[in-house]
Design a protein around this motif. Structure first.
Motif, PDB file in Angstrom:
ATOM      1  N   VAL A  98       0.846  -1.202   0.000  1.00  0.00           N
ATOM      2  CA  VAL A  98       0.000   0.000   0.000  1.00  0.00           C
ATOM      3  C   VAL A  98       0.877   1.246   0.000  1.00  0.00           C
ATOM      4  CG1 VAL A  98      -1.691   1.331   1.317  1.00  0.00           C
ATOM      5  CG2 VAL A  98      -1.927  -1.153   1.139  1.00  0.00           C
ATOM      6  N   GLN A  99       1.899   1.245   0.843  1.00  0.00           N
ATOM      7  CA  GLN A  99       2.797   2.397   0.930  1.00  0.00           C
ATOM      8  C   GLN A  99       3.514   2.623  -0.399  1.00  0.00           C
ATOM      9  OE1 GLN A  99       5.251   2.676   4.504  1.00  0.00           O
ATOM     10  NE2 GLN A  99       6.972   3.459   3.284  1.00  0.00           N
ATOM     11  N   GLU A 100       3.931   1.548  -1.041  1.00  0.00           N
ATOM     12  CA  GLU A 100       4.633   1.677  -2.324  1.00  0.00           C
ATOM     13  C   GLU A 100       3.726   2.295  -3.382  1.00  0.00           C
ATOM     14  OE1 GLU A 100       6.854  -1.187  -5.636  1.00  0.00           O
ATOM     15  OE2 GLU A 100       6.461  -1.956  -3.614  1.00  0.00           O
ATOM     16  N   THR A 101       2.457   1.869  -3.400  1.00  0.00           N
ATOM     17  CA  THR A 101       1.500   2.445  -4.357  1.00  0.00           C
ATOM     18  C   THR A 101       1.274   3.923  -4.068  1.00  0.00           C
ATOM     19  OG1 THR A 101       0.378   0.312  -4.595  1.00  0.00           O
ATOM     20  CG2 THR A 101      -0.831   2.269  -5.309  1.00  0.00           C
ATOM     21  N   LEU A 102       1.105   4.258  -2.796  1.00  0.00           N
ATOM     22  CA  LEU A 102       0.908   5.658  -2.413  1.00  0.00           C
ATOM     23  C   LEU A 102       2.109   6.513  -2.798  1.00  0.00           C
ATOM     24  CD1 LEU A 102      -0.674   5.153   1.130  1.00  0.00           C
ATOM     25  CD2 LEU A 102      -1.845   6.125  -0.854  1.00  0.00           C
ATOM     26  N   ASP A 103       3.304   5.966  -2.654  1.00  0.00           N
ATOM     27  CA  ASP A 103       4.524   6.709  -2.997  1.00  0.00           C
ATOM     28  C   ASP A 103       4.521   7.169  -4.453  1.00  0.00           C
ATOM     29  OD1 ASP A 103       5.814   6.714  -0.545  1.00  0.00           O
ATOM     30  OD2 ASP A 103       6.817   4.798  -0.892  1.00  0.00           O
ATOM     31  N   GLN A 104       3.868   6.387  -5.315  1.00  0.00           N
ATOM     32  CA  GLN A 104       3.884   6.683  -6.749  1.00  0.00           C
ATOM     33  C   GLN A 104       2.604   7.360  -7.238  1.00  0.00           C
ATOM     34  OE1 GLN A 104       4.949   3.032  -8.887  1.00  0.00           O
ATOM     35  NE2 GLN A 104       6.104   2.356  -7.110  1.00  0.00           N
ATOM     36  N   MET A 105       1.655   7.561  -6.350  1.00  0.00           N
ATOM     37  CA  MET A 105       0.359   8.093  -6.753  1.00  0.00           C
ATOM     38  C   MET A 105       0.444   9.609  -6.970  1.00  0.00           C
ATOM     39  SD  MET A 105      -3.288   7.429  -4.802  1.00  0.00           S
ATOM     40  CE  MET A 105      -3.013   5.652  -4.743  1.00  0.00           C
ATOM     41  N   PRO A 106       0.086  10.096  -8.168  1.00  0.00           N
ATOM     42  CA  PRO A 106       0.155  11.535  -8.435  1.00  0.00           C
ATOM     43  C   PRO A 106      -0.592  12.382  -7.406  1.00  0.00           C
ATOM     44  CG  PRO A 106      -0.203  10.348 -10.485  1.00  0.00           C
ATOM     45  CD  PRO A 106      -0.312   9.337  -9.380  1.00  0.00           C
ATOM     46  N   SER A 107      -1.723  11.889  -6.914  1.00  0.00           N
ATOM     47  CA  SER A 107      -2.495  12.658  -5.931  1.00  0.00           C
ATOM     48  C   SER A 107      -1.699  12.878  -4.656  1.00  0.00           C
ATOM     49  CB  SER A 107      -3.800  11.928  -5.594  1.00  0.00           C
ATOM     50  OG  SER A 107      -4.656  11.899  -6.712  1.00  0.00           O
ATOM     51  N   VAL A 108      -0.965  11.849  -4.207  1.00  0.00           N
ATOM     52  CA  VAL A 108      -0.143  11.962  -3.007  1.00  0.00           C
ATOM     53  C   VAL A 108       1.031  12.906  -3.256  1.00  0.00           C
ATOM     54  CG1 VAL A 108       1.331  10.696  -1.386  1.00  0.00           C
ATOM     55  CG2 VAL A 108      -0.825   9.690  -2.160  1.00  0.00           C
ATOM     56  N   MET A 110       0.178  16.397  -2.953  1.00  0.00           N
ATOM     57  CA  MET A 110       0.033  16.818  -1.560  1.00  0.00           C
ATOM     58  C   MET A 110       1.387  17.062  -0.882  1.00  0.00           C
ATOM     59  SD  MET A 110      -2.881  14.127  -0.221  1.00  0.00           S
ATOM     60  CE  MET A 110      -4.311  13.746  -1.238  1.00  0.00           C
ATOM     61  N   ASN A 111       2.458  16.820  -1.646  1.00  0.00           N
ATOM     62  CA  ASN A 111       3.821  16.925  -1.106  1.00  0.00           C
ATOM     63  C   ASN A 111       4.033  15.965   0.063  1.00  0.00           C
ATOM     64  OD1 ASN A 111       4.714  19.040  -2.881  1.00  0.00           O
ATOM     65  ND2 ASN A 111       3.469  20.462  -1.670  1.00  0.00           N
ATOM     66  N   LEU A 112       3.478  14.763  -0.077  1.00  0.00           N
ATOM     67  CA  LEU A 112       3.606  13.730   0.939  1.00  0.00           C
ATOM     68  C   LEU A 112       4.214  12.475   0.326  1.00  0.00           C
ATOM     69  CD1 LEU A 112       0.083  13.972   2.637  1.00  0.00           C
ATOM     70  CD2 LEU A 112       2.191  15.063   3.393  1.00  0.00           C
ATOM     71  N   ASP A 113       4.485  11.494   1.187  1.00  0.00           N
ATOM     72  CA  ASP A 113       4.854  10.164   0.718  1.00  0.00           C
ATOM     73  C   ASP A 113       3.911   9.160   1.372  1.00  0.00           C
ATOM     74  OD1 ASP A 113       5.755   9.761   3.358  1.00  0.00           O
ATOM     75  OD2 ASP A 113       7.819  10.260   2.831  1.00  0.00           O
ATOM     76  N   GLY A 114       4.014   7.915   0.929  1.00  0.00           N
ATOM     77  CA  GLY A 114       3.094   6.900   1.419  1.00  0.00           C
ATOM     78  C   GLY A 114       3.174   6.681   2.916  1.00  0.00           C
ATOM     79  N   GLU A 115       4.362   6.707   3.463  1.00  0.00           N
ATOM     80  CA  GLU A 115       4.531   6.487   4.897  1.00  0.00           C
ATOM     81  C   GLU A 115       3.816   7.559   5.701  1.00  0.00           C
ATOM     82  OE1 GLU A 115       8.094   5.767   8.210  1.00  0.00           O
ATOM     83  OE2 GLU A 115       8.589   6.563   6.226  1.00  0.00           O
ATOM     84  N   THR A 116       3.928   8.813   5.278  1.00  0.00           N
ATOM     85  CA  THR A 116       3.270   9.908   5.997  1.00  0.00           C
ATOM     86  C   THR A 116       1.754   9.770   5.936  1.00  0.00           C
ATOM     87  OG1 THR A 116       5.119  11.367   5.425  1.00  0.00           O
ATOM     88  CG2 THR A 116       3.090  12.417   6.173  1.00  0.00           C
ATOM     89  N   VAL A 117       1.240   9.417   4.759  1.00  0.00           N
ATOM     90  CA  VAL A 117      -0.207   9.238   4.624  1.00  0.00           C
ATOM     91  C   VAL A 117      -0.696   8.152   5.581  1.00  0.00           C
ATOM     92  CG1 VAL A 117      -2.066   8.473   3.078  1.00  0.00           C
ATOM     93  CG2 VAL A 117      -0.320  10.048   2.241  1.00  0.00           C
ATOM     94  N   LEU A 118      -0.014   7.018   5.604  1.00  0.00           N
ATOM     95  CA  LEU A 118      -0.418   5.917   6.477  1.00  0.00           C
ATOM     96  C   LEU A 118      -0.288   6.299   7.953  1.00  0.00           C
ATOM     97  CD1 LEU A 118       1.051   2.831   4.566  1.00  0.00           C
ATOM     98  CD2 LEU A 118      -1.322   3.621   4.642  1.00  0.00           C
ATOM     99  N   ASN A 119       0.717   7.098   8.278  1.00  0.00           N
ATOM    100  CA  ASN A 119       0.859   7.569   9.659  1.00  0.00           C
ATOM    101  C   ASN A 119      -0.305   8.474  10.054  1.00  0.00           C
ATOM    102  OD1 ASN A 119       3.228   6.180  10.166  1.00  0.00           O
ATOM    103  ND2 ASN A 119       4.562   7.906   9.641  1.00  0.00           N
ATOM    104  N   TYR A 120      -0.701   9.352   9.141  1.00  0.00           N
ATOM    105  CA  TYR A 120      -1.857  10.216   9.400  1.00  0.00           C
ATOM    106  C   TYR A 120      -3.093   9.379   9.742  1.00  0.00           C
ATOM    107  CZ  TYR A 120       0.399  14.476   7.535  1.00  0.00           C
ATOM    108  OH  TYR A 120       1.210  15.563   7.323  1.00  0.00           O
ATOM    109  N   ILE A 121      -3.316   8.325   8.936  1.00  0.00           N
ATOM    110  CA  ILE A 121      -4.499   7.491   9.133  1.00  0.00           C
ATOM    111  C   ILE A 121      -4.398   6.712  10.448  1.00  0.00           C
ATOM    112  CG2 ILE A 121      -5.874   5.610   8.166  1.00  0.00           C
ATOM    113  CD1 ILE A 121      -5.910   8.341   6.633  1.00  0.00           C
TER     114      ILE A 121
END
Length: 287
Positions: free
Chosen positions: A247-257, A260-271
């Motif tokens: 999931v984190q790897e996909t988020l790392d490459q997602m244009p939407s993320v 947001m100037n974020l990476d997958g790890e930060t998004v998952l930490n927020y959640i």
């Protein structure tokens, strides 16, 4: 897929295409309370006292607003809110609209008793509520993307096309009996149908666009992240069944993320940080 299912699926697609082209959706009427709240909120000077008079005519909405106000996401201090005006002051008027829309959708798109689609509709409702809670948290965590209340409302609305398609598909037993055909129809058509519905209901363009484009994980736009990006990420997270690393790897490459100037790890930490708040809001919205 047998010939009967193919014919039924083709006829159903033709019907949806005709309805999309002519804006002739046979929509169930929304409950009067939800319509009155939508109309009242168009007045920028509406007071909580005035709106509460409308809310109190709908017991189910009153209970849901109190649950939202006392959820972990909204609660302030140890005292439980029992007054609807205080509850509305705590959660804000826009969230009152989200709660009303949640109840309205529950009532407007119900499978008949004994329908084979009941469980499917229940799962889509649960998913929509999860997306709305995730979207609300993300919008609060990433300032400048969109209004968190808009994110919550759009999360609730993003799968509205599926409810409509399933309500209509209930008239076609051959189609219901073919899981593959029905799933294909839902995946191919629900965003376009959803766009037409929320546009017809008069929601603003940025919400209409987000309902239409929330499955476009590779969406490319110039500029900063927006409401659609928030819903794209929330929808992905709500559906994700992979291991955390994937999931984190996909988020790392997602244009939407990336916007947001974020990476997958930060998004998952927020959640993860907001897990209790997300769960409590989902329970409140589920009624």
């Amino acid at each position: 897929m047998n010939d009967v299912a193919v014919d039924s699926g083709f006829a159903f697609v033709q019907l949806l295409g005709d309805e999309l082209a002519s804006n002739s959706f046979n929509l169930p009427r929304f409950p009067e309370t939800a319509l009155r709240i939508q109309e009242a909120l168009k007045d920028p000077d509406i007071s909580i006292a005035s709106l509460s008079n409308i809310v109190l005519t709908e017991p189910m909405l009153t209970v849901r607003l109190l649950k939202m106000a006392n959820s972990a996401m909204m609660k302030r201090g140890p005292m439980e809110v029992t007054d609807v005006k205080v509850a509305m002051s705590r959660i804000g008027l826009n969230m009152v609209q989200s709660a009303a829309m949640s109840i309205a959708a529950d009532e407007a798109f119900q499978a008949p008793t004994g329908s084979l689609l009941s469980m499917r509709i229940k799962k889509i409702r649960s998913h929509s509520i999860k997306v709305c809670a995730l979207a609300y948290v993300l919008a609060k965590k990433v300032p400048g993307t969109c209004n968190p209340d808009d994110a919550m409302l759009t999360g609730l609305l993003h799968s509205i096309g599926k409810f409509y398609i399933l309500a209509r598909a209930d008239e076609s037993p051959e189609l219901i009996a073919n899981e593959v055909a029905l799933e294909s129809l839902l995946n191919d058509w629900y965003t376009g149908v959803g766009r037409a519905i929320v546009d017809f209901w008069g929601f603003p363009a940025h919400i209409v666009d987000a309902v239409d484009e929330h499955e476009s994980i590779d969406r490319v736009i110039s500029g900063n992240a927006d409401l659609t990006d928030i819903i794209i990420v929330a929808n992905f997270l709500a559906k994700a069944e992979q291991e955390k690393d994937e999931v984190q790897e996909t988020l790392d490459q997602m244009p939407s993320v990336l916007r947001m100037n974020l990476d997958g790890e930060t998004v998952l930490n927020y959640i993860q940080e907001s897990d209790e708040e997300i769960s409590s809001m989902m329970q409140a919205l589920a009624g």
